[in-house]
Design a protein around this motif. Sequence first.
Motif, PDB file in Angstrom:
ATOM      1  N   ASN A  71       0.498   8.158   8.733  1.00 60.11           N
ATOM      2  CA  ASN A  71      -0.144   9.066   7.772  1.00 60.11           C
ATOM      3  C   ASN A  71      -0.868   8.280   6.691  1.00 60.11           C
ATOM      4  N   ARG A  72      -2.180   8.496   6.585  1.00 56.98           N
ATOM      5  CA  ARG A  72      -2.926   7.801   5.549  1.00 56.98           C
ATOM      6  C   ARG A  72      -2.568   8.347   4.172  1.00 56.98           C
ATOM      7  N   ALA A  73      -2.415   7.438   3.226  1.00 59.80           N
ATOM      8  CA  ALA A  73      -2.164   7.850   1.849  1.00 59.80           C
ATOM      9  C   ALA A  73      -3.442   8.446   1.258  1.00 59.80           C
ATOM     10  N   THR A  74      -3.286   9.082   0.130  1.00 54.21           N
ATOM     11  CA  THR A  74      -4.408   9.733  -0.534  1.00 54.21           C
ATOM     12  C   THR A  74      -5.534   8.749  -0.800  1.00 54.21           C
ATOM     13  N   GLY A  75      -6.740   9.118  -0.364  1.00 52.20           N
ATOM     14  CA  GLY A  75      -7.921   8.319  -0.666  1.00 52.20           C
ATOM     15  C   GLY A  75      -8.169   7.148   0.270  1.00 52.20           C
ATOM     16  N   ILE A  76      -7.345   6.992   1.279  1.00 51.33           N
ATOM     17  CA  ILE A  76      -7.510   5.866   2.214  1.00 51.33           C
ATOM     18  C   ILE A  76      -8.506   6.251   3.304  1.00 51.33           C
ATOM     19  N   PRO A  77      -9.520   5.424   3.530  1.00 47.51           N
ATOM     20  CA  PRO A  77     -10.556   5.759   4.528  1.00 47.51           C
ATOM     21  C   PRO A  77      -9.989   5.850   5.932  1.00 47.51           C
ATOM     22  N   ASP A  78     -10.656   6.634   6.780  1.00 47.08           N
ATOM     23  CA  ASP A  78     -10.119   6.864   8.125  1.00 47.08           C
ATOM     24  C   ASP A  78     -10.323   5.683   9.068  1.00 47.08           C
ATOM     25  N   ARG A  79     -10.935   4.610   8.598  1.00 46.88           N
ATOM     26  CA  ARG A  79     -10.991   3.409   9.442  1.00 46.88           C
ATOM     27  C   ARG A  79      -9.625   2.710   9.511  1.00 46.88           C
ATOM     28  N   PHE A  80      -8.701   3.093   8.633  1.00 48.40           N
ATOM     29  CA  PHE A  80      -7.337   2.569   8.671  1.00 48.40           C
ATOM     30  C   PHE A  80      -6.484   3.524   9.499  1.00 48.40           C
ATOM     31  N   ARG A  81      -5.824   2.973  10.512  1.00 41.29           N
ATOM     32  CA  ARG A  81      -4.971   3.810  11.357  1.00 41.29           C
ATOM     33  C   ARG A  81      -3.652   3.106  11.609  1.00 41.29           C
ATOM     34  N   GLY A  82      -2.562   3.826  11.395  1.00 46.02           N
ATOM     35  CA  GLY A  82      -1.246   3.288  11.685  1.00 46.02           C
ATOM     36  C   GLY A  82      -0.680   3.952  12.918  1.00 46.02           C
ATOM     37  N   SER A  83       0.071   3.162  13.703  1.00 49.96           N
ATOM     38  CA  SER A  83       0.689   3.703  14.902  1.00 49.96           C
ATOM     39  C   SER A  83       1.966   2.935  15.183  1.00 49.96           C
ATOM     40  N   GLY A  84       2.716   3.454  16.170  1.00 48.84           N
ATOM     41  CA  GLY A  84       3.925   2.761  16.601  1.00 48.84           C
ATOM     42  C   GLY A  84       5.182   3.563  16.360  1.00 48.84           C
ATOM     43  N   SER A  85       6.265   3.048  16.915  1.00 48.16           N
ATOM     44  CA  SER A  85       7.578   3.660  16.760  1.00 48.16           C
ATOM     45  C   SER A  85       8.639   2.674  17.223  1.00 48.16           C
TER      46      SER A  85
END
Lengths: 121, 108
Positions: free
Chosen positions: B54-68
């Motif tokens: 989940n992107r924090a407030t104001g973080i551009p969508d070029r940043f993506r987190g994944s995994g588990s």
Amino acid sequence: QLVESGGGLVQPGRSLRLSCTASGFTFENYAMHWVRQVPGKGLEWVAGIYYNSVNIGYVDSVKGRFTISRDNAKNSLYLQMNSLRAEDTALYYCAKGAWEVDLTPAPLDYWGQGTLVTVSS
Amino acid sequence: EIVLTQSPGTLSLSPGERATLSCRASQSVSDNHFAWYQQKLGQAPRLLIHGASNRATGIPDRFRGSGSGTDFTLTISRLEPEDFALYYCQHYDASRWTFGQGTKVEIK
């Protein structure tokens, strides 16, 4: 906004009290934390206190020496550091937990600019 | 005690390229309690990703987190000049907040 103060040069074995003054949010509703960083090195979580002031945690290396506390009436967070060691030398950041009135563990969404503590004789 | 190991230590890339940063936990962790931070020289860390994706407030969508579980990834799809910085992963639970040692993304 989070503004830390209280850092400085202190001799090994002495004490220091850090303060963090908060503004712009309802301080009493959020968990607050101290995180430190040796210049040029990584981040280390030091201590955290939940909004209820009951749930408190410390990294093992400071247990018994450091005490985190808060004064909601003053919108302030504190870190009492006793028996200081050279390895406690670092920039100490105050940081805010992201979830309001929640005991669920939260990421840290706002940080101050830090106050430098140097422990040296 | 959970240990987070980030790789690589340094990533040398050019603006416009894709960055892939990894973080491995020493034991399985809840992805609800996993975050990524960015730190620029002389500045405090900034929260980028929480809950693993989940992107924090104001973080551009070029940043993506994944995994588990034990393996988590931060992907920056197209590096902008302001993205060259240090990145830290973090796990948080009821009594401990643990950081990885960091990955430096530098200009090639």
